[in-house]
Design a protein around this motif. Sequence first.
Motif, PDB file in Angstrom:
ATOM      1  N   UNK A 325       2.138 -64.600  18.052  1.00  0.00           N
ATOM      2  CA  UNK A 325       3.306 -65.132  18.611  1.00  0.00           C
ATOM      3  C   UNK A 325       4.730 -65.173  17.897  1.00  0.00           C
ATOM      4  N   UNK A 326       4.699 -65.255  16.725  1.00  0.00           N
ATOM      5  CA  UNK A 326       5.731 -64.441  15.915  1.00  0.00           C
ATOM      6  C   UNK A 326       6.158 -63.323  15.699  1.00  0.00           C
ATOM      7  N   UNK A 327       5.378 -62.340  16.099  1.00  0.00           N
ATOM      8  CA  UNK A 327       6.013 -61.516  16.154  1.00  0.00           C
ATOM      9  C   UNK A 327       6.259 -61.211  17.906  1.00  0.00           C
ATOM     10  N   UNK A 328       5.861 -62.087  18.714  1.00  0.00           N
ATOM     11  CA  UNK A 328       6.291 -61.604  20.106  1.00  0.00           C
ATOM     12  C   UNK A 328       7.009 -61.910  20.071  1.00  0.00           C
ATOM     13  N   UNK A 329       8.606 -62.510  19.376  1.00  0.00           N
ATOM     14  CA  UNK A 329       9.507 -63.807  18.957  1.00  0.00           C
ATOM     15  C   UNK A 329      10.668 -62.558  18.620  1.00  0.00           C
ATOM     16  N   UNK A 330      10.111 -61.464  18.091  1.00  0.00           N
ATOM     17  CA  UNK A 330      11.532 -61.097  17.371  1.00  0.00           C
ATOM     18  C   UNK A 330      11.759 -59.628  18.377  1.00  0.00           C
ATOM     19  N   UNK A 331      12.958 -59.786  18.505  1.00  0.00           N
ATOM     20  CA  UNK A 331      13.512 -59.187  19.271  1.00  0.00           C
ATOM     21  C   UNK A 331      13.311 -58.027  19.659  1.00  0.00           C
ATOM     22  N   UNK A 332      12.094 -57.273  19.287  1.00  0.00           N
ATOM     23  CA  UNK A 332      11.670 -55.333  18.791  1.00  0.00           C
ATOM     24  C   UNK A 332      10.719 -55.568  20.083  1.00  0.00           C
ATOM     25  N   UNK A 333      11.125 -54.332  20.802  1.00  0.00           N
ATOM     26  CA  UNK A 333       9.693 -53.787  22.086  1.00  0.00           C
ATOM     27  C   UNK A 333       8.546 -54.056  20.706  1.00  0.00           C
ATOM     28  N   UNK A 334       7.178 -54.652  21.740  1.00  0.00           N
ATOM     29  CA  UNK A 334       6.112 -54.367  20.751  1.00  0.00           C
ATOM     30  C   UNK A 334       5.083 -53.512  20.169  1.00  0.00           C
ATOM     31  N   UNK A 335       5.397 -52.472  20.969  1.00  0.00           N
ATOM     32  CA  UNK A 335       5.142 -50.687  20.515  1.00  0.00           C
ATOM     33  C   UNK A 335       5.733 -49.855  19.731  1.00  0.00           C
ATOM     34  N   UNK A 336       6.939 -51.129  19.322  1.00  0.00           N
ATOM     35  CA  UNK A 336       7.855 -50.688  18.351  1.00  0.00           C
ATOM     36  C   UNK A 336       7.348 -50.804  16.600  1.00  0.00           C
ATOM     37  N   UNK A 337       7.005 -51.744  17.867  1.00  0.00           N
ATOM     38  CA  UNK A 337       6.291 -53.314  16.175  1.00  0.00           C
ATOM     39  C   UNK A 337       5.612 -52.645  15.651  1.00  0.00           C
ATOM     40  N   UNK A 338       4.280 -52.285  15.997  1.00  0.00           N
ATOM     41  CA  UNK A 338       3.268 -51.754  16.150  1.00  0.00           C
ATOM     42  C   UNK A 338       3.697 -50.472  14.738  1.00  0.00           C
ATOM     43  N   UNK A 339       4.609 -49.358  15.395  1.00  0.00           N
ATOM     44  CA  UNK A 339       4.905 -48.462  15.093  1.00  0.00           C
ATOM     45  C   UNK A 339       5.208 -48.768  13.816  1.00  0.00           C
TER      46      UNK A 339
END
Length: 436
Positions: A325-339
Motif C-alpha cells: 500500500x505504501x509503495x502504491x501511494x508513491x508518485x511512481x509508476x509501479x513498473x518503474x518502481x520495481x525496476x
Amino acid sequence: MGNLLPVLLAVGLLTLMIAWGKVQPLLAFVVASLVAALLLGVPPERIPGAIEKGIGDLLGSLVVVICLGAVFGKLIADSGAARRIATCLLDALGPARIPVALTVTGFVVGIPLYYNVGFVLLVPLIFSLVAGSGRPAVALAIPLLAGLSIAHGFLPPHPSPVALVAAIHADMGTTLLYGIVVAVPTLILAGPVFAMSLRRIQATPAAIFRDGAQVDDTRLPGAFNSFASALLPVLLLAATTLLAMARPDLDGALKFFSNPLVVMLLSYLVAVFTLGLAQGRTLSQVMQGPGEAMREIAPILLIIAGAGALKQVLVESGVSAELGAQLQSLPVQPLVLGWLVATVIRICLGSATVAGVTAGGIVAPLVHSSGVDPNLMVLAIGAGSLMCSHVNDSGFWMFKEYFGLSLKDTFRSWTLMETLVGVFGLLFVLLLSMFL
C-alpha cells in the motif's frame, strides 16, 4: 511508514554482509531475515518456522525446473550444439554481417545456457573471428554478450526470471512471449548499434584465452538438430501459451503440457536422445554432465532459498501488505518502481540474480495491490537487475580480464552495455504495457 524502516535496515544489513563482509548469500539472507522479524515484532517462537516455510515454499516450486534447466544447458554446451549454432549463423550471414550473427548467437545460445557457461564457451569464438577478420575484439564481443545478458535477465528458464514468476504469480509462457518482444529491440540497440561506438577500444587478451580459440568442428551435431534441441523449451512454452489463448476450451489439457516442469523434462529427454545417444554417445557418457551442472547451479538455488526466507518474514509480520500500500501511494509508476528497487540492489550487491529475487520479494505486494500485469513486472525487475554492472559484479571482471582491458575501457564498454540493456528494457516494457 513506521514498518518501512526495519525493512530498509534488514536490506541494508544484507547488502553490508554480502558486498563488504563477503558472507555467503544464504547465510546473509537468514541473518537479515532474523533481524527483520525481530524488528517487525514477529513472536520469536514463530521466526524459525517462517524462515523454513519461506525457503520451502519458494524452492519447492522451482528447484526441479531450475535443475532441469541447468542439466539441459550443460548438454547443449557439452554436445557442441551451441558451437554449431554459432558457426551456422556466421556462415549464413557472411563476413560482412559478423556483428549481427554474433548478436543472434548470443541470444539464441543464451536461452538454454546460463550466463557464465555461455561466456566461457563463446568468447574463444570471438577471438578466432578477430584473428580471421582483423576486427576489434570488444566491438565483436559486446553484441554477443548483450544477447547472453538479456536472456539471463529476462527469459525463463533462467533462475532469476523463474523465481520472479513464482514470487509474483506471473505465467511462465506469457512472460517468455512478452520477454522476447521486449528483448529483440533492446538487444539491437544495446548490442550491434552500441558496439559501433567501441571500435577504437583495443583489447589485449591473455594468451591462455587466445590459444583456446581453435575447436574441432568435425564432430558437432547438425544445424537443424542443434537449433531444434536448444530452442525446444521456448517452442513448447510459446506454442502451448498461444494455443491456450486461441482455444480456452483446451485449458485443462494444456495446463499439464505448459507446466514448466513438464516442458523442461520433455526438452531434456529429447536432447538426451538427439544430442547424446543419436550422436554415438552412451547413456553413461551423457549422464556425466548432470552432476557437474548440479554443482554449478547449487549457489544460485541457495540465493533463491534465502530470498524466500526474507519474503516470508515480510508476509508473516504483516508488513508485506502494508509495504504494498505504501509503495502504491508513491508518485511512481509501479513498473518503474520495481525496476528502481532492482537497480538499487544490483548496484549495491553486484549479483543480477540476488537483485532480481530480492526485489521480487519486496515488490510482490505492490503487484497485487496495484493490479499491474505481473508478467511485465518480471521483465521490469529483470531489466533493473542488469543495470550498472561494476566492480562488485563477477561479470565485470570476467570481461575485463578475458579481453585485457583497463578499468576505464571496461566501464566504457561492459558497464555501459549493461546499463543500456536495463534502460531500454524498461522503456520497451513500458511501451508494451500501453498495448496490453
